[in-house]
Design a protein around this motif. Sequence first.
Motif, PDB file in Angstrom:
ATOM      1  N   LEU A 184       2.254   1.819  -3.441  1.00 43.27           N
ATOM      2  CA  LEU A 184       1.236   2.310  -4.366  1.00 43.27           C
ATOM      3  C   LEU A 184       0.975   3.792  -4.133  1.00 43.27           C
ATOM      4  CD1 LEU A 184      -0.955   1.896  -6.518  1.00 43.27           C
ATOM      5  CD2 LEU A 184      -2.495   1.114  -4.703  1.00 43.27           C
ATOM      6  N   GLU A 185       0.865   4.162  -2.868  1.00 41.81           N
ATOM      7  CA  GLU A 185       0.629   5.572  -2.528  1.00 41.81           C
ATOM      8  C   GLU A 185       1.776   6.450  -3.031  1.00 41.81           C
ATOM      9  OE1 GLU A 185       0.875   8.112   1.507  1.00 41.81           O
ATOM     10  OE2 GLU A 185      -0.373   6.308   1.642  1.00 41.81           O
ATOM     11  N   GLN A 186       3.014   6.015  -2.778  1.00 38.45           N
ATOM     12  CA  GLN A 186       4.174   6.785  -3.223  1.00 38.45           C
ATOM     13  C   GLN A 186       4.208   6.897  -4.741  1.00 38.45           C
ATOM     14  OE1 GLN A 186       6.664   8.560  -1.547  1.00 38.45           O
ATOM     15  NE2 GLN A 186       7.016   9.196  -3.666  1.00 38.45           N
ATOM     16  N   ALA A 187       3.859   5.814  -5.429  1.00 35.71           N
ATOM     17  CA  ALA A 187       3.856   5.831  -6.895  1.00 35.71           C
ATOM     18  C   ALA A 187       2.822   6.817  -7.427  1.00 35.71           C
ATOM     19  CB  ALA A 187       3.571   4.427  -7.430  1.00 35.71           C
ATOM     20  N   LEU A 188       1.644   6.863  -6.793  1.00 30.58           N
ATOM     21  CA  LEU A 188       0.599   7.792  -7.232  1.00 30.58           C
ATOM     22  C   LEU A 188       1.019   9.244  -6.986  1.00 30.58           C
ATOM     23  CD1 LEU A 188      -2.600   5.914  -5.998  1.00 30.58           C
ATOM     24  CD2 LEU A 188      -1.858   6.235  -8.361  1.00 30.58           C
ATOM     25  N   ILE A 189       1.659   9.501  -5.856  1.00 33.07           N
ATOM     26  CA  ILE A 189       2.136  10.861  -5.569  1.00 33.07           C
ATOM     27  C   ILE A 189       3.223  11.258  -6.566  1.00 33.07           C
ATOM     28  CG2 ILE A 189       3.377  12.279  -3.884  1.00 33.07           C
ATOM     29  CD1 ILE A 189       0.430  11.870  -3.265  1.00 33.07           C
ATOM     30  N   SER A 190       4.066  10.304  -6.931  1.00 31.70           N
ATOM     31  CA  SER A 190       5.132  10.598  -7.908  1.00 31.70           C
ATOM     32  C   SER A 190       4.571  10.891  -9.290  1.00 31.70           C
ATOM     33  CB  SER A 190       6.104   9.413  -7.986  1.00 31.70           C
ATOM     34  OG  SER A 190       6.722   9.197  -6.733  1.00 31.70           O
ATOM     35  N   HIS A 191       3.354  10.428  -9.540  1.00 30.91           N
ATOM     36  CA  HIS A 191       2.676  10.693 -10.819  1.00 30.91           C
ATOM     37  C   HIS A 191       1.388  11.482 -10.545  1.00 30.91           C
ATOM     38  CE1 HIS A 191       5.230   7.201 -11.676  1.00 30.91           C
ATOM     39  NE2 HIS A 191       5.185   7.538 -12.951  1.00 30.91           N
ATOM     40  N   LEU A 192       1.517  12.507  -9.720  1.00 31.79           N
ATOM     41  CA  LEU A 192       0.336  13.211  -9.224  1.00 31.79           C
ATOM     42  C   LEU A 192      -0.508  13.819 -10.333  1.00 31.79           C
ATOM     43  CD1 LEU A 192      -1.233  14.038  -6.719  1.00 31.79           C
ATOM     44  CD2 LEU A 192       0.174  16.095  -6.563  1.00 31.79           C
TER      45      LEU A 192
ATOM     46  N   GLU B 106       0.812  -1.213   0.000  1.00 31.55           N
ATOM     47  CA  GLU B 106       0.000   0.000   0.000  1.00 31.55           C
ATOM     48  C   GLU B 106       0.849   1.269   0.000  1.00 31.55           C
ATOM     49  OE1 GLU B 106      -2.756  -0.317   3.247  1.00 31.55           O
ATOM     50  OE2 GLU B 106      -3.692  -2.110   2.414  1.00 31.55           O
ATOM     51  N   ASN B 107       1.910   1.292   0.820  1.00 28.94           N
ATOM     52  CA  ASN B 107       2.748   2.494   0.874  1.00 28.94           C
ATOM     53  C   ASN B 107       3.489   2.721  -0.443  1.00 28.94           C
ATOM     54  OD1 ASN B 107       4.392   0.238   1.297  1.00 28.94           O
ATOM     55  ND2 ASN B 107       5.861   1.361   2.567  1.00 28.94           N
TER      56      ASN B 107
END
Length: 375
Positions: free
Chosen positions: A238-246, A235-236
């Motif tokens: 996935l969250e980091q990946a989404l923030i990196s591709h905000l 989960e962490n």
Amino acid sequence: MNFKKLAFRVRQANEFLQQNAVKAVNIHITLRNWLTGFYIVEFEQNGSDRAEYGTKLLEKLAKNIRIKGLSAPELSRCRQFYHAYPQIFGLITQKFKTMLPVDFLEDVMLVNSPNQILGSATQELQNNDTKEDLEHISNIFQFVSYTHFTELIKIDDSTKRRFYELLILKTQPTVRELKRQIDTLTYERVGLSDDQKISFAEVMKKIKPQQTIDLVKSHYFFEFLNIGQPHLIEENELEQALISHLQQFITELGNGFCFEARQKRILIGDEYYFIDLVFYHRILKCHVLIDLKTETAKHEHIGQLKSYLNYYKKNILESNDNPPVGILLVTNQNKALVEYAIADSDLDIFVSKYQLQLPDKSKLEAFINNELKNI
């Protein structure tokens, strides 16, 4: 007639004729650019001196004609427009003949039968177009602006392009909104749904959301993360990946989302909790709390999200805000459980499925053709 009626009628006539003038200009620009593309292709295939110009043809043509808006890159786009929509020729010869030069008609129109067309470039045309095909191309030619066409011609798949033509005819989106719909894989999303008609209706509402349910999608695609083994992601991560591709993530979420916080810390009792992602929706004036899970939806996930929403209602909600919305993103919705878990809740909670890879393309042609018949 009194003065009030006089002023009203003048304004009404001005508005009506102004709209028609804009429409006429759009049609003429579309026609000019299609013809330009046709002429270029015809020259490239049959020009007596085409070898002399070679790869520099468009640059030399742009310098020679000196027409505003027809630079070399735009001439290339005109050529692409012709290749994407060769069937416009049949429409032009039937409905816009008076707009064409006489010598043009003599050069390319026919001698034997109205279905035959001269010229090598026009060999791309299909002579078996149905009446429905002609009506469809007539609709998009008259009601789709050339700036919308510049986005449509980038789509190679003809069924996919036809889908977005349908979307334009049904919703009249701005060019920016059309591009967003293409970028967020609306075609694939509708194809994935069990009921394409309902899914398409949802897309039309989401172009400009009117209520909280309109801002949530049943499926989200995060293929832009390029995750090789999605079943192993935490989960962490996935969250980091989404923030990196905000930027791409916000585009996928839809219209009106503004990023506010990641791992938003809130104190409930004497214990701290962390909300994965917090957004504010500028159109619906509400906070959107997103909780990410790399598994099937469970009762405790929904209970946790309820707690976050109640906290926001009591401690964060401003007088001009609407109640917060919660979105639980999971790998599987578990619809039966979700139905029972939120049945007695007065909170706006939605459980949506996300996918890290695109599904296989579904057949949408029958649905699209049926919808076009009803326009």
